[in-house]
Design a protein around this motif. Structure first.
Motif, PDB file in Angstrom:
ATOM      1  N   ARG A  43       0.836  -1.205   0.000  1.00  0.00           N
ATOM      2  CA  ARG A  43       0.000   0.000   0.000  1.00  0.00           C
ATOM      3  C   ARG A  43       0.865   1.247   0.000  1.00  0.00           C
ATOM      4  O   ARG A  43       0.630   2.187  -0.773  1.00  0.00           O
ATOM      5  CB  ARG A  43      -0.923  -0.018   1.220  1.00  0.00           C
ATOM      6  CG  ARG A  43      -1.787   1.197   1.381  1.00  0.00           C
ATOM      7  CD  ARG A  43      -2.841   1.261   0.313  1.00  0.00           C
ATOM      8  NE  ARG A  43      -3.914   2.147   0.746  1.00  0.00           N
ATOM      9  CZ  ARG A  43      -4.929   2.443   0.000  1.00  0.00           C
ATOM     10  NH1 ARG A  43      -5.042   1.910  -1.187  1.00  0.00           N
ATOM     11  NH2 ARG A  43      -5.850   3.244   0.434  1.00  0.00           N
ATOM     12  N   ARG A  47       0.845   3.821  -3.124  1.00  0.00           N
ATOM     13  CA  ARG A  47       0.408   5.198  -2.907  1.00  0.00           C
ATOM     14  C   ARG A  47       1.515   6.188  -3.267  1.00  0.00           C
ATOM     15  O   ARG A  47       1.271   7.200  -3.902  1.00  0.00           O
ATOM     16  CB  ARG A  47      -0.021   5.403  -1.450  1.00  0.00           C
ATOM     17  CG  ARG A  47      -1.428   4.957  -1.146  1.00  0.00           C
ATOM     18  CD  ARG A  47      -2.426   5.993  -1.685  1.00  0.00           C
ATOM     19  NE  ARG A  47      -3.795   5.610  -1.546  1.00  0.00           N
ATOM     20  CZ  ARG A  47      -4.596   5.987  -0.555  1.00  0.00           C
ATOM     21  NH1 ARG A  47      -4.141   6.721   0.429  1.00  0.00           N
ATOM     22  NH2 ARG A  47      -5.852   5.601  -0.543  1.00  0.00           N
ATOM     23  N   GLU A  51       1.383   9.039  -6.124  1.00  0.00           N
ATOM     24  CA  GLU A  51       1.565  10.460  -5.827  1.00  0.00           C
ATOM     25  C   GLU A  51       2.613  11.094  -6.735  1.00  0.00           C
ATOM     26  O   GLU A  51       2.472  12.243  -7.151  1.00  0.00           O
ATOM     27  CB  GLU A  51       1.977  10.648  -4.357  1.00  0.00           C
ATOM     28  CG  GLU A  51       0.895  10.343  -3.353  1.00  0.00           C
ATOM     29  CD  GLU A  51      -0.234  11.358  -3.374  1.00  0.00           C
ATOM     30  OE1 GLU A  51       0.040  12.566  -3.452  1.00  0.00           O
ATOM     31  OE2 GLU A  51      -1.408  10.928  -3.327  1.00  0.00           O
ATOM     32  N   THR A 166       1.689  11.820   9.994  1.00  0.00           N
ATOM     33  CA  THR A 166       0.786  12.275   8.938  1.00  0.00           C
ATOM     34  C   THR A 166       1.127  13.678   8.445  1.00  0.00           C
ATOM     35  O   THR A 166       0.286  14.347   7.864  1.00  0.00           O
ATOM     36  CB  THR A 166      -0.667  12.246   9.438  1.00  0.00           C
ATOM     37  OG1 THR A 166      -0.773  13.082  10.591  1.00  0.00           O
ATOM     38  CG2 THR A 166      -1.109  10.833   9.783  1.00  0.00           C
ATOM     39  N   THR A 168       2.756  16.750   6.190  1.00  0.00           N
ATOM     40  CA  THR A 168       2.937  17.028   4.771  1.00  0.00           C
ATOM     41  C   THR A 168       4.344  17.573   4.601  1.00  0.00           C
ATOM     42  O   THR A 168       4.752  18.485   5.330  1.00  0.00           O
ATOM     43  CB  THR A 168       1.888  18.039   4.274  1.00  0.00           C
ATOM     44  OG1 THR A 168       0.592  17.454   4.461  1.00  0.00           O
ATOM     45  CG2 THR A 168       2.087  18.369   2.808  1.00  0.00           C
ATOM     46  N   GLU A 180       1.720  14.148   1.337  1.00  0.00           N
ATOM     47  CA  GLU A 180       1.017  13.860   2.581  1.00  0.00           C
ATOM     48  C   GLU A 180       1.380  12.441   3.024  1.00  0.00           C
ATOM     49  O   GLU A 180       0.906  11.466   2.447  1.00  0.00           O
ATOM     50  CB  GLU A 180      -0.486  13.979   2.374  1.00  0.00           C
ATOM     51  CG  GLU A 180      -0.930  15.362   1.952  1.00  0.00           C
ATOM     52  CD  GLU A 180      -2.405  15.400   1.589  1.00  0.00           C
ATOM     53  OE1 GLU A 180      -3.188  14.601   2.149  1.00  0.00           O
ATOM     54  OE2 GLU A 180      -2.749  16.221   0.740  1.00  0.00           O
ATOM     55  N   GLY A 182       0.480  10.770   5.541  1.00  0.00           N
ATOM     56  CA  GLY A 182      -0.657   9.993   6.029  1.00  0.00           C
ATOM     57  C   GLY A 182      -1.294   9.136   4.952  1.00  0.00           C
ATOM     58  O   GLY A 182      -1.819   8.055   5.239  1.00  0.00           O
ATOM     59  N   ALA A 183      -1.236   9.584   3.699  1.00  0.00           N
ATOM     60  CA  ALA A 183      -1.812   8.801   2.597  1.00  0.00           C
ATOM     61  C   ALA A 183      -1.080   7.487   2.387  1.00  0.00           C
ATOM     62  O   ALA A 183      -1.665   6.511   1.910  1.00  0.00           O
ATOM     63  CB  ALA A 183      -1.779   9.621   1.307  1.00  0.00           C
ATOM     64  N   LEU A 184       0.195   7.434   2.772  1.00  0.00           N
ATOM     65  CA  LEU A 184       0.977   6.199   2.600  1.00  0.00           C
ATOM     66  C   LEU A 184       0.577   5.130   3.611  1.00  0.00           C
ATOM     67  O   LEU A 184       0.773   3.940   3.366  1.00  0.00           O
ATOM     68  CB  LEU A 184       2.471   6.483   2.735  1.00  0.00           C
ATOM     69  CG  LEU A 184       3.066   7.545   1.833  1.00  0.00           C
ATOM     70  CD1 LEU A 184       4.561   7.647   2.060  1.00  0.00           C
ATOM     71  CD2 LEU A 184       2.739   7.298   0.377  1.00  0.00           C
ATOM     72  N   TRP A 185       0.049   5.565   4.744  1.00  0.00           N
ATOM     73  CA  TRP A 185      -0.247   4.608   5.829  1.00  0.00           C
ATOM     74  C   TRP A 185      -1.717   4.205   5.861  1.00  0.00           C
ATOM     75  O   TRP A 185      -2.084   3.305   6.602  1.00  0.00           O
ATOM     76  CB  TRP A 185       0.130   5.187   7.173  1.00  0.00           C
ATOM     77  CG  TRP A 185       1.311   6.085   7.222  1.00  0.00           C
ATOM     78  CD1 TRP A 185       1.377   7.315   7.819  1.00  0.00           C
ATOM     79  CD2 TRP A 185       2.621   5.871   6.665  1.00  0.00           C
ATOM     80  NE1 TRP A 185       2.631   7.858   7.658  1.00  0.00           N
ATOM     81  CE2 TRP A 185       3.414   6.995   6.961  1.00  0.00           C
ATOM     82  CE3 TRP A 185       3.205   4.830   5.933  1.00  0.00           C
ATOM     83  CZ2 TRP A 185       4.743   7.114   6.565  1.00  0.00           C
ATOM     84  CZ3 TRP A 185       4.525   4.948   5.524  1.00  0.00           C
ATOM     85  CH2 TRP A 185       5.289   6.075   5.843  1.00  0.00           C
ATOM     86  N   GLU A 186      -2.589   4.889   5.096  1.00  0.00           N
ATOM     87  CA  GLU A 186      -4.016   4.575   5.134  1.00  0.00           C
ATOM     88  C   GLU A 186      -4.277   3.131   4.778  1.00  0.00           C
ATOM     89  O   GLU A 186      -3.681   2.603   3.858  1.00  0.00           O
ATOM     90  CB  GLU A 186      -4.783   5.480   4.151  1.00  0.00           C
ATOM     91  CG  GLU A 186      -4.934   6.881   4.609  1.00  0.00           C
ATOM     92  CD  GLU A 186      -5.658   7.738   3.581  1.00  0.00           C
ATOM     93  OE1 GLU A 186      -6.042   7.218   2.508  1.00  0.00           O
ATOM     94  OE2 GLU A 186      -5.836   8.933   3.853  1.00  0.00           O
TER      95      GLU A 186
END
Length: 187
Positions: A43, A47, A51, A166, A168, A180, A182-186
């Motif tokens: 994931r 991601r 990006e 999370t 930026t 961002e 945080g998008a990598l860990w969602e």
């Protein structure tokens, strides 16, 4: 003798025989076989690649000028590495060659750490990237939720920063992007 195969050729033949549920790499004259990564690793890599691809590879909403690839096979001297992500400035690689392995060292590589590969990524592979003149290197840890950013200076890695959680960030060589984390860990 011309009929003898090199040690690397013998190892590469073994690498080609590996099943698809593992990743094989040749580093320092040894064949390393790692399991396919767990989903948090996949994931984070997916991601991050997503990006970067739009603004840098395709030039959508960003400066363009890059070729970004997921898990390319790099043939760097005697070593065969498969980073999670790698990027080449377009002026160095205007077209993608029609081969399995790339002989041209990337300008940027990213390794997403897994328990089974973290030591190899941080030591032997990082040393190969430095030897080959890769200018930028990132380590992403989806468990600790960190991004480590390195730049090659005088043949040695300099840690430019470790970013966590999370936040930026604007980090080289892709500082034009507000990344961002945080998008990598969602999940």
């Amino acid at each position: 003798m011309s009929g003898e195969r090199s040690h690397r050729d013998v190892l590469y033949a073994e690498l080609e025989k590996l099943p698809s549920n593992v990743v094989g790499e040749i580093v320092g004259g040894e064949l390393y076989v790692s399991p396919r990564p767990a989903l948090p690793h996949t994931r984070a890599a997916s991601r991050l690649g997503g990006e970067l691809a739009g603004p840098f590879d395709r030039g959508r909403g960003g400066p363009g000028g890059w070729v970004i690839l997921d898990e390319p096979e790099l043939h760097l001297g005697e070593d065969v590495l498969v980073p999670d992500l790698a990027g080449w400035r377009r002026e160095r690689m205007p077209e993608i060659p029609p081969t399995v392995g790339l002989l041209l060292a990337p300008d940027w590589t990213c390794e997403v750490l897994s328990p089974s590969t973290a030591t190899l990524d941080r030591t032997r592979k990082m040393a190969v990237y430095a030897r080959e003149g890769v200018k930028h290197f990132w380590l992403v840890d989806p468990v600790l939720r960190t991004l480590e950013v390195y730049r090659l200076e005088s043949g040695r890695w300099s840690l430019l920063g470790t970013h966590a959680g999370t936040v930026t960030v604007h980090v080289e060589p892709f500082e034009a992007l507000a990344l961002e984390l945080g998008a990598l860990w969602e999940r």
